[in-house]
Every structure is written in C-alpha cells, then in structure tokens.
Design an enzyme around this catalytic site. Sequence first.
Site, mmCIF file in Angstrom:
data_model
loop_
_atom_site.group_PDB
_atom_site.id
_atom_site.type_symbol
_atom_site.label_atom_id
_atom_site.label_comp_id
_atom_site.label_asym_id
_atom_site.label_seq_id
_atom_site.Cartn_x
_atom_site.Cartn_y
_atom_site.Cartn_z
ATOM 1 N N PHE A 136 -18.790 0.220 -16.664
ATOM 2 C CA PHE A 136 -17.853 -0.893 -16.536
ATOM 3 C C PHE A 136 -17.654 -1.489 -17.919
ATOM 4 O O PHE A 136 -18.627 -1.846 -18.598
ATOM 5 C CB PHE A 136 -18.402 -1.943 -15.565
ATOM 6 N N ASP A 208 -27.417 -2.174 -14.192
ATOM 7 C CA ASP A 208 -26.397 -3.086 -13.662
ATOM 8 C C ASP A 208 -26.173 -2.693 -12.208
ATOM 9 O O ASP A 208 -25.733 -1.577 -11.913
ATOM 10 C CB ASP A 208 -25.102 -2.951 -14.486
ATOM 11 N N TYR A 233 -20.564 -11.594 -6.049
ATOM 12 C CA TYR A 233 -19.304 -11.722 -5.287
ATOM 13 C C TYR A 233 -18.788 -10.433 -4.673
ATOM 14 O O TYR A 233 -17.699 -10.429 -4.103
ATOM 15 C CB TYR A 233 -18.218 -12.390 -6.137
ATOM 16 N N LYS A 234 -19.532 -9.344 -4.806
ATOM 17 C CA LYS A 234 -19.102 -8.079 -4.196
ATOM 18 C C LYS A 234 -19.790 -7.932 -2.832
ATOM 19 O O LYS A 234 -19.462 -8.671 -1.909
ATOM 20 C CB LYS A 234 -19.387 -6.929 -5.155
ATOM 21 N N ARG A 383 -9.125 2.964 -5.020
ATOM 22 C CA ARG A 383 -10.515 2.710 -4.621
ATOM 23 C C ARG A 383 -10.558 2.070 -3.245
ATOM 24 O O ARG A 383 -9.792 1.138 -2.972
ATOM 25 C CB ARG A 383 -11.130 1.645 -5.548
#
Lengths: 424, 424
Positions: A136, A208, A233-234, A383
């Site tokens: 990322f 991560d 928040y995922k 995705r």
Amino acid sequence: LRTVDKIAAPISPSADTARALDAADPLRAYRERFVLPEGIIYLDGNSLGALPRVVAERIDACVRQAWGRDLITSWNKARWVDLPQRIGARIERLVGGEPRSIVVGDSTSINLFKVLAAALRLRPDRKIIVSERQNFPTDLYIAEGLAALIGKGHRLRLADTSDELASVIDTDTAVVMLTHVNYRTGAMHDMAELTTLCHEAGALAIWDLAHTAGAVPVELSATGADFAVGCGYKYLNGGPGAPAFVYVSPKWQAKVTQPLSGWFGHVRPFAFEPGFVPAQGIDRFLCGTPPVLSMLALEAALEIWEDIDLAAVREKSKRLTDFFIAAVEHLCTGHDLALASPRDPEARGSQVSFSLPEIGYPLMQALIDRGVIGDFRAPDIVRFGFAPLYVGYMDAWQAAEILAEILNTREWDKPEFKRRAAVT
Amino acid sequence: LRTVDKIAAPISPSADTARALDAADPLRAYRERFVLPEGIIYLDGNSLGALPRVVAERIDACVRQAWGRDLITSWNKARWVDLPQRIGARIERLVGGEPRSIVVGDSTSINLFKVLAAALRLRPDRKIIVSERQNFPTDLYIAEGLAALIGKGHRLRLADTSDELASVIDTDTAVVMLTHVNYRTGAMHDMAELTTLCHEAGALAIWDLAHTAGAVPVELSATGADFAVGCGYKYLNGGPGAPAFVYVSPKWQAKVTQPLSGWFGHVRPFAFEPGFVPAQGIDRFLCGTPPVLSMLALEAALEIWEDIDLAAVREKSKRLTDFFIAAVEHLCTGHDLALASPRDPEARGSQVSFSLPEIGYPLMQALIDRGVIGDFRAPDIVRFGFAPLYVGYMDAWQAAEILAEILNTREWDKPEFKRRAAVT
C-alpha cells in the site's frame, strides 16, 4: 461446521447453492447486528466497514451525556483516558497479540512511522528497509519520509514480486515491512514463514494488518512478529477514519522508544513534567489526545467480536470468496476478465479482485449504479471485499449476476460512468 | 459595545454588577447555542469546550445516514474527503490566517512534530530550538523526540522566564517554538513582537495556539508567523480529543515538506503511486485518513463562529476575567490565595489562575463537588477558563462566592477531596 463442510466447494454455483450455504452459515445471525441498506450489496467493507447497529446509540449517548452533561469529568468518569488500552485489548484477541501489546490512536500511517522508527533504533548498523513495490503506497511514503528525516542513508529495497522477497532480505536488512494481505489483489503472505526468514537474517518484522484484522485471524505472538499496525475502519467496522492500532511485541516494549513522544506516551502525562520519560510498556507508543468520538465508535463496533469463533470467520471467508470466483467465472464466460487474486483460498485474504483492462473504472461505476458496491484500483483492478460477518452467499451470487449483465449488455459503456471522479 | 464601555471596569464587584454586565453583553445570545447542564458553572472550556447544540444531531445524521446508508460513497457524496481543508478554512478567520493556510487532522502533538521538522529543514545550519521551561510539556517532549530522531545535535534551549526569551534567541537559533497563551497562568506573549525578534535573528517562529483559538483573536498573517498549530477541543468546542489544526505561512508552503508523508499529503492520493510526491500548498501537511466523526463534530461546532465579531469576543474575555479577579479578591480577603495570571488583561488569555500552596488540589475537588468546574495544575495552581461564548458575569460572581465559602468553611479539608485521582 459439519453441515457446511458437507456442501464442500461449489462445483456448479447457482442461486440454490447460495441459499443452501446461507442457511448453513454459522455466522448468519451476525448480519442482523449491522445496518445494511435495502437494495445494496455491500462488497466494500475492506474500504469502509458497515455500520454496527450498536454504534449510533452509543455515540449519541457519549455526545449528549458524557460530553454534554458530564463534560471534562468524563475523562475519569467514562474512563475516556483508558480508551487506547481498552480498545487495544479487544483487538489483541483478533490478531493473536499478548495482553497489553496493543494500543489504539492516531492513523495507520502515523503508527507505522512510530514502529518503523523504533525498529530502526534496534538495528542501528543496518540501513535497508525491505518491502514490496506492490505494498500500500502510504506505507512506502512513510518509510521514505522517515529515512529522509533521519538522513543517515536508510533506504527502501523493494521486491517486485512476492517470490523475490526471500532473495532481497539479507544481513544489511534492518526491517522487513510488509502488508499481510495485499490491498489490490488480496494476496496473503505467510506471516510465520516470512517472519522467521526475516529473523534468520537478523532483521525485524513489521506487519501492516489493514486488510487482515477482522477478516483473517493471525497469531502475532506465536509467529514472533516484532511490530504491527492495523486499520480500525475496514473489517473492524469502526467508522470512517477510525483510529488505527499499533502492536509492539512484549520483547521490545521496554527496550525501545518511538520519536512521536507526546504526553499520552509519558509515564506521568498529567504531572506536566518538562522532560519526557516514556511510559512503561505499550503505552509509550501513544502520542497526543485521541479523538474520543471516533475511538468510541470503534470500541462499540468491537463488542460484536466478543464471542465470535475466529476459525469460523476464516472458514466462511474462504468459502465465500471461492463461491464468488466460481459464480463470476461461470456467469461471465467469454469476457476479458481475469482473476487477479490467488485462486488458492489459503493464499488469499477476504477479497476478490479481477483485472479488466480498459473498462475497469466504468464497469465499477455501473456496478455501483446497480447497487453493487465494490471499488476500483488503478490501473485495471475491480475489488470486492467480503466481510464475513455481514456478507452472505446470496449477496455474492447476485453481485456476480449483475456483473455478468453489465458485461453482456455493455452497460458500462455509458458516458456518465466514465466521467465520475474516483476518490477512495 | 457603547453600553458595556459605560459600565467600565467593576470597582465594587457584586451580584448587581454581574447582572448589569450580563444584560449588556453583546454575546449573551450565543450561550443558548450550547448545552450547559443545570447546576453547573463550567469554567473548564480551556480543557474541554462545552457541547454546541448543533453537534449531536449532526453526528447522529453522519452515523446513520452518511456512514450507515451511503457507506463508502460518502467520501465523495458528503465530501468527507475535503474535511481537512473545509474545517481549516473556518479556523483561518479566527487566527488571521490566509486562505488555504490551515488544514485539520491528527493531534496537536503530531502537527507540532510536522511543522518543527519542516522549520528545521529551512534552517539546516542551526541547531537550537528555543522555547520556555513553562511551555506545555508535550510541546517540549515532541521537540526532544524529533531532535533525538534526527540525531544531529539539535537541542532545546529553554528560557526560564518570559523576559529571558529575548536574550536566548540568537544566530544559532533555528526555531522559536512558543505557546501563545500559557496553559497554567494564562500569560500571553506578544506574538508580533516575538515573531519580529525571532526573524531578526534569522530564526523561524512556531506558535502553539491551543489556548488562543476561539478566545483571543490573533493575526498569524499580519504578524508574519511562519507556522502554527492549535487545538480543536478547547475554545473551538470540537469535542473530546477533537483533531487539531496546522498553519503554514504561504511563503513556506511550496518550499518545505514534512516527514509524516502519508497518502493524504500526496499530490494524487488515490492514484496509488509507489513514490511520494507532496501535494501543492498546505495539503502536504496532512498524513493519514482523518477520524471523520471527530472531524464532523468540530466542523459543526465552528459554524457558531461564522458571524461573530472577534473584537467583541476579546473585549468580553478581558472584562469577564477582570471581573472574576476582582470578585475573588473582594470575597476571599485574608486567605492565602495569589493571582497567578497577569493582572493586566492585555497580557492575559481567557483564563484566570490562582496559586494556592498546599490546598490547591483538594480545593478544586471541593469546587467541583459544588458544581464549579475548573481544574488543578500541579503543584499549586487552580485554573478557571472563561469561554466568552457561553460563560457570563453571573457565573463568575457565583463561582467566586462558592470559592469564598469553601475557603471560609475549610470545606476543602475533607478526606474525600484529597483522595481522588486527577486526570486532566
């Protein structure tokens, strides 16, 4: 899980199979604990998790009572002061961390800066930070920013492929900094194997867990990981921009400090001493005052996980993504769409990505227009995230059907789907 | 303001004077826009601002609609993506910043780290960071942490008194980092004078406006300040742990980067490029994803300021604190209580502190028990904050009366007031 096992991998995906799998899903009841808008198939929980029902009331009570009525006294009375540790404790179980190994606060980027700086301090004679070109981007940006600030020749060494990693880790390597589940493809690293490889070279491992926590159970402690960060928040459903978490192995907590030394990381934050003395243990990885409203939303969202069987979460995640791949490949035959995620579920997180050269962006806009919410990642990836707690097999089936319709009718070819600006 | 001027400084403070001053207060109506609990005199808005009425509904709508129903699309639809700039624009007017000179996100400590690192990059040959021993400790901790990380001999040089500052700023000084209004005493620096002094020595000026924004209007642009940071949860009433702001003078925005280079500071955050390219202007001072719920509370709270006359805010603040000092000194004669704030209102922020050796802590607990909420700062300071938008003259009078009663009856001498643990 016996019943589900008997159904086994779906050979001929269909609405009936989806119905049967949903009926046998041991996690089905958790869906009721989330707000899921009518007419929407939400496959973007890997970007922003759905709203847990408990949150709205909890936040409203915090605003009106704890802030509005009890004011400053809530730092004690409502124990706002313990939020970083309290929320951290809830996450420890989900990622296999030891007690008091995780605190919550700041963003993933900031937390990564802290642990990367800490790790480099533990390997003062080594200058190489190993990562992947496909990591990322913000993780790479943070490493760049830190290296430039230190100004002592630290630099990123990026593997072009996952297989290349083993050959780029050597005795110059200070830190191996990897995202466990890749944000574009969902490809998952073997955490135990890479951590061992990293330690054999005398380097430290930073993981991560942004696309891991809440979707794929991991064992930070058992695998010997040194540091980790992750996103609130995922799959943890903590709300937009929810604070992130930071893990530091107990073996390092007393031996290393981090440079973002704000008052919440001080051993006596409210004594207002002029010199910094780091707190004991994981608390020294805190910095400033945490954003309480956002913290409380995450805390409430994590209550859902209290009694969940994490093995069942992983099992459903694999089966659900398997089913979606099978459904898409069955229904979309003849279209230029290639699986970009690993086909082996053991090597995949809880998402499925397809590569669609040229038409990926407008196709995703057409899907969103039809109520199937996934997202697009440049240059050609669509995705779909499968949050095991609230996405079902019929969602997957219907999403695949709508995707096939859009491809068959070339619905993506409307001008309005090409014009929209993508943000996230 | 004519009517108020005629009343002039209260010579004999009394309930009648308080009533008359409240009646003539041009800001009186703003009190209605806050939730102020019955039976409480809230003099701690310098620690956590009171709840603006508009906030609860706004947050509830965000949770239920923007997050719950619109999910990921709210980053575009509700423009969550612009929150750092949108909130920054509202703060610019309050502190005299140029358009697009302020963004909001992260904590004050983190933002201070960013601007201090940026400032040191602009003065590569100088190693001294000048500050005050009495500065808010976290500011000093952050400077310590940054200096140790850079490892090139940067160090803090602390003035023991405000008067000493002029003599410790010299041609070795890279940065002068000061808090405009002191957190313990409310003593206020002359921003224009010190910024000029700093520039004359070739150094850069960083101002921490934690106890300034929303209480004392300042002119960052006109005074030539280089950088500033400030707090969202004190006089701006953004809620517990509200995100902080960061100001960078337009003269530096294109010339300097900061090391916390997360994706929100990238010129194309959603292009997911592997290398960091800083955004244009102030946006490069952002880092990770901001905590949206906490951001929205601050945004709603700032609407109150839209049409406020900032000169009237300052005028009331001076008058109100003058009145409180006069009331306390009138009612508490004979007790060992010394004014710790400047007597001259021009040299004072919007708070009044008294030194009470030995009994400061239990005295504040006794006040809180009686509904007068201020706070205690070790070793001997009791602090009272006067948020001009919602605190009135009668509040000040009654607080002084209760303080006098507690001193006269030695109510503070109960064991329960000595035992409680202080947090903030």
